[in-house]
Structures are given as structure tokens and as C-alpha cells.
Design a protein around this motif. Structure first.
Motif, short mmCIF file in Angstrom:
data_model
loop_
_atom_site.label_atom_id
_atom_site.label_comp_id
_atom_site.label_asym_id
_atom_site.label_seq_id
_atom_site.Cartn_x
_atom_site.Cartn_y
_atom_site.Cartn_z
N PRO A 185 -11.41 6.12 13.42
CA PRO A 185 -12.58 5.31 13.05
C PRO A 185 -12.83 5.19 11.55
N VAL A 186 -12.50 6.24 10.80
CA VAL A 186 -12.77 6.24 9.36
C VAL A 186 -11.56 6.78 8.61
N ILE A 187 -11.16 6.07 7.57
CA ILE A 187 -10.08 6.52 6.70
C ILE A 187 -10.62 6.59 5.28
N ASP A 188 -10.70 7.82 4.76
CA ASP A 188 -11.25 8.04 3.42
C ASP A 188 -10.24 7.74 2.33
N GLU A 189 -8.97 7.97 2.62
CA GLU A 189 -7.92 7.76 1.62
C GLU A 189 -6.68 7.23 2.30
N ILE A 190 -6.10 6.19 1.72
CA ILE A 190 -4.90 5.57 2.29
C ILE A 190 -3.68 6.26 1.69
N THR A 191 -3.09 7.14 2.46
CA THR A 191 -1.92 7.91 2.04
C THR A 191 -0.65 7.34 2.66
N GLN A 192 0.47 7.92 2.29
CA GLN A 192 1.74 7.50 2.88
C GLN A 192 1.72 7.74 4.39
N GLU A 193 1.04 8.79 4.81
CA GLU A 193 0.93 9.08 6.24
C GLU A 193 0.25 7.94 6.99
N ILE A 194 -0.76 7.34 6.35
CA ILE A 194 -1.44 6.20 6.98
C ILE A 194 -0.51 5.01 7.06
N TYR A 195 0.23 4.77 5.99
CA TYR A 195 1.21 3.66 6.02
C TYR A 195 2.25 3.88 7.11
N ASP A 196 2.64 5.13 7.32
CA ASP A 196 3.66 5.44 8.32
C ASP A 196 3.19 5.15 9.74
N LEU A 197 1.88 5.08 9.94
CA LEU A 197 1.34 4.80 11.27
C LEU A 197 1.46 3.32 11.62
N ALA A 198 1.70 2.48 10.62
CA ALA A 198 1.74 1.03 10.84
C ALA A 198 3.05 0.63 11.51
N GLY A 199 2.92 -0.23 12.51
CA GLY A 199 4.11 -0.79 13.15
C GLY A 199 4.29 -2.22 12.73
N GLY A 200 5.18 -2.93 13.37
CA GLY A 200 5.41 -4.33 13.05
C GLY A 200 4.51 -5.21 13.90
N THR A 201 4.85 -6.49 14.00
CA THR A 201 4.11 -7.41 14.84
C THR A 201 5.03 -7.97 15.91
N SER A 202 4.50 -8.11 17.11
CA SER A 202 5.30 -8.65 18.21
C SER A 202 5.10 -10.16 18.36
N ASN A 203 4.25 -10.74 17.53
CA ASN A 203 3.97 -12.18 17.58
C ASN A 203 4.92 -12.90 16.63
N HIS A 204 5.82 -13.73 17.20
CA HIS A 204 6.84 -14.38 16.35
C HIS A 204 6.25 -15.46 15.45
N LEU A 205 5.01 -15.87 15.68
CA LEU A 205 4.37 -16.85 14.81
C LEU A 205 3.47 -16.20 13.77
N ALA A 206 3.09 -14.96 14.01
CA ALA A 206 2.26 -14.27 13.03
C ALA A 206 3.10 -13.85 11.85
N THR A 207 2.48 -13.74 10.68
CA THR A 207 3.23 -13.38 9.47
C THR A 207 2.87 -11.99 8.96
N GLY A 208 2.06 -11.26 9.70
CA GLY A 208 1.71 -9.91 9.28
C GLY A 208 1.54 -8.99 10.46
N GLY A 209 1.49 -7.71 10.18
CA GLY A 209 1.23 -6.69 11.19
C GLY A 209 0.26 -5.69 10.63
N MET A 210 0.25 -4.49 11.20
CA MET A 210 -0.66 -3.47 10.71
C MET A 210 -0.33 -3.07 9.27
N ALA A 211 0.94 -3.12 8.91
CA ALA A 211 1.33 -2.73 7.55
C ALA A 211 0.64 -3.58 6.49
N THR A 212 0.60 -4.91 6.71
CA THR A 212 -0.04 -5.79 5.72
C THR A 212 -1.55 -5.58 5.71
N LYS A 213 -2.11 -5.21 6.85
CA LYS A 213 -3.55 -4.94 6.90
C LYS A 213 -3.90 -3.69 6.09
N ILE A 214 -3.06 -2.67 6.20
CA ILE A 214 -3.30 -1.45 5.43
C ILE A 214 -3.09 -1.72 3.94
#
Length: 370
Positions: A185-214
Motif C-alpha cells: 500500500p505504501v512505498i517510502d523509497e523506490i529502491t532496486q528491490e522495488i524495480y525488481d518487482l515490476a513485470g512486463g505487460t501482456s497487452n500487445h497494444l499497450a506501451t508500458g508495464g509496471m516498470a514504466t509506472k515505477i
């Protein structure tokens, strides 16, 4: 909500759930949230993806992974439909701004975007921003509307960035693979560990996933802008936001964005020149929080371009005192022609009027009182 100005980014999955044109399935609730913000005097800037998906059925492409040229053609058709889809849900005006990263990097175009959005908000129109996908080949290829939204939030001096998608937020593991994944629910600091939690996107028309959101959250938080990732398919989430509750993942901003901006302006930008102002302008700037108008300018020094940082100097007798610093809306050459004149005469003198103010109050920081 405790915020006064927010940027709302809406992903393709919300605008076009089936990838075959625009839909009101999720957009209706989002529009209701934006309207509720307007009623609460909260200013909203909308960054909307979806033009490619909206135009998909109109362009022959023969592939689940269209070429860049095909996507550009889809965007050209779909942008019209996407804007019409948004406008039908509002009883106030919508406006379209198509920009690229190049526009944000160019100082003059950056200021033009800032000024245009400012006037739109003053007139209670909803700015709807999208990347100019018909020309931005590299941006379109790598997917950047999440990051674009963060950059827009910085340009417009937003208090918060809401990234709406079809996911609830950031999880401690991939919820598509693990049933016991838990929302963070809350992220105080965006570390490499947080980036590592991001996956890709399964939508072939979308241009971003969780990584771009972080990435977007990282950019915004460093500039003092609170960021949320929220599931835009769940209408109750908007009710929670309006109640100051967190329905997704909240990235805590580092400091106050006003403080960050003022510090950046005061300590980072080097002054390219100066304007000399009268006592009336000093009082307006210091006591009323007003903008600097050309009628208050009595002289200037230096050769500077539009968008440059300049000092504001008050000549108290023979002793000059710097009362602040700001970003000038005019070049020194143009300012020399309109100094001491009323704002209503700017267009008559220059032949155009990009701004009524020489320095807008949002782009000004006080040093010490004269």
C-alpha cells in the motif's frame, strides 16, 4: 482529496478494454471522478493513452504486433475517436495537447505548454494530453506515457500524479503467478528491490508495464509529487481517493514540490540578466503574491532569451537590492519594448502576446525583502 492540482494518467486498457476502439466501460467512472474533482475546486490534467487501440480496427496491419508505421496510422485515426469519447462524458470543455519529449526539453516549447495549460485551467477546461504518436517513433516504440505523465506533472506544478491502469498497484510478487501475492500500500523509497518487482505487460497494444509506472513514480517523487498507482477498473477506488484514502500503492514524495521547485529556481538556475522594478511591484510581489507585470518594470540589464532565469532588483535610492528570481516570459529585446506599459498594450507593441505577465507568480521565488 487534499491536493489542489493533480495529473491523472489513464492507460490503454481502460480506454479500449478489448483493443478494438473506444469504450465507456471504465472511462465513465474516471470521468465521474474528474467531475467530482472539479466540483471540489481540484484542478485536473488528464494524460490519456489509447489512441493506437482506438484506431486499430481502421488500419489494416495483419499482425498482433503492428509495425511502428501501422501504430502511427492507428494513432492518427484513433486520437480523434479518443477525444470524442472523453468529451461526451463532461459538461465542460476538453482540450487536446499532443506533445513529445522534444517539446518538454526545448525551453521555449516547455514554457508554451506550461502557459497553455495554465490558461486552460483558469478557464475550467480539461487539458487532455497524449504523446504525439504519429511522429514520435522512438517514444512510441519504448512506451513512455507513464513517464510522460510524470514529466507533465512537473511542468504543471502538480501536487499529485494518479496512474490508472488495470492493476491494483505494486505487489510483493507477481499476482498473475502467485495467489498469495500481497499489495504494497505504501512505498517510502523506490529502491532496486522495488524495480525488481515490476513485470512486463501482456497487452500487445499497450506501451508500458509496471516498470514504466515505477519509473514515473520515481521521477515525480523526486520532485515532491505524491504518486499513486490505482486500479481504474474499480469505481470504488475513486470514492476512496475523494475521501483521502489509498486504494492502491502510494509512493511518498520526497519533500514538498513547491519547496523543491523554489529551491531549484533559487539555487540551481543561473540568472542571465535582471529587471529593475518600482516600489509598487515590490509590494505586489512580496505582500500579495502577485505576478510581475510589464508596467512594473522600469529597466533591465543583460541579454537573455525567453525562458531564462533573471533577478528582480529594486533600486532603493542608489542601493540595488535583489528581491527575488524568476523565469522570464519575454526576451530582453521584447521586454525592453514593453517595459512600463500596461499588459493590454503588449500585442499592439510586439504584434503578439504570449503572456500578460513578465514573470508569473508560479515561476518566482523571493530572496529577501527590500
Amino acid at each position: 482529496m487534499q491536493y489542489k492540482r493533480i495529473v491523472v494518467k489513464v492507460g490503454s486498457a481502460l480506454v479500449s478494454p478489448d483493443g478494438q476502439g473506444c469504450s465507456g466501460k471504465h472511462v465513465l467512472a474516471i470521468a465521474g471522478f474528474i467531475s467530482a474533482c472539479h466540483q471540489r475546486e481540484i484542478e485536473v490534467i488528464l494524460v490519456s493513452s489509447g489512441s493506437v487501440a482506438a484506431g486499430r480496427s481502421h488500419i489494416a496491419h495483419g499482425s498482433n504486433n503492428p509495425s511502428i508505421a501501422a501504430k502511427q496510422a492507428m494513432a492518427a485515426v484513433g486520437q480523434m475517436q479518443m477525444m470524442a469519447n472523453w468529451q461526451r462524458f463532461f459538461d465542460f470543455s476538453c482540450s487536446q495537447l499532443l506533445i513529445t519529449h522534444g517539446d518538454l526539453k526545448d525551453r521555449k516549447r516547455y514554457l508554451n505548454i506550461k502557459n497553455t495549460v495554465r490558461v486552460l485551467l483558469e478557464n475550467r477546461a480539461l487539458p487532455i494530453i497524449n504523446e504525439n504518436d504519429t511522429v514520435a517513433t522512438q517514444e512510441l516504440k519504448v512506451g513512455d506515457n507513464d513517464n510522460l505523465a510524470a514529466l507533465v506533472a512537473m511542468v504543471v506544478d502538480a501536487d499529485a500524479l494518479l496512474i490508472l491502469s488495470d492493476v491494483d498497484g505494486v505487489f510483493d510478487k507477481d499476482p498473475r503467478k502467485f495467489g498469495d501475492a500481497k499489495l504494497i500500500p505504501v512505498i517510502d523509497e523506490i529502491t532496486q528491490e522495488i524495480y525488481d518487482l515490476a513485470g512486463g505487460t501482456s497487452n500487445h497494444l499497450a506501451t508500458g508495464g509496471m516498470a514504466t509506472k515505477i519509473q514515473a513514480a520515481d521521477k515525480a517523487c523526486q520532485q515532491g509529487i505524491d504518486t499513486y498507482i490505482v486500479n481504474g477498473t474499480m469505481p470504488y477506488g475513486f470514492e476512496q481517493l475523494l475521501k483521502n484514502e489509498n486504494p492502491g500503492t502510494h509512493f511518498i514524495a520526497k519533500g514538498n514540490n513547491l519547496t523543491a521547485k523554489k529551491q531549484w529556481l533559487k539555487n540551481t538556475l543561473k540568472s542571465a540578466g535582471a529587471v529593475h522594478v518600482d516600489k509598487g511591484a515590490v509590494n505586489a510581489l512580496q505582500q500579495s503574491g502577485a505576478s510581475l507585470l510589464p508596467i512594473g518594470v522600469k529597466g533591465l540589464t543583460g541579454d537573455f532569451a525567453k525562458g531564462a532565469a533573471i533577478d528582480i532588483i529594486y533600486l532603493d535610492g542608489a542601493l540595488p537590492k535583489v528581491i527575488g528570481k524568476g523565469i522570464c516570459q519575454y526576451s530582453s529585446a521584447d521586454l525592453a519594448r514593453i517595459q512600463g506599459k500596461g499588459s493590454q498594450h503588449i500585442e499592439d507593441i510586439l504584434g503578439y502576446c504570449p503572456s500578460q505577465e513578465v514573470i508569473h507568480r508560479d515561476d518566482f521565488v523571493l530572496s529577501k525583502k527590500a
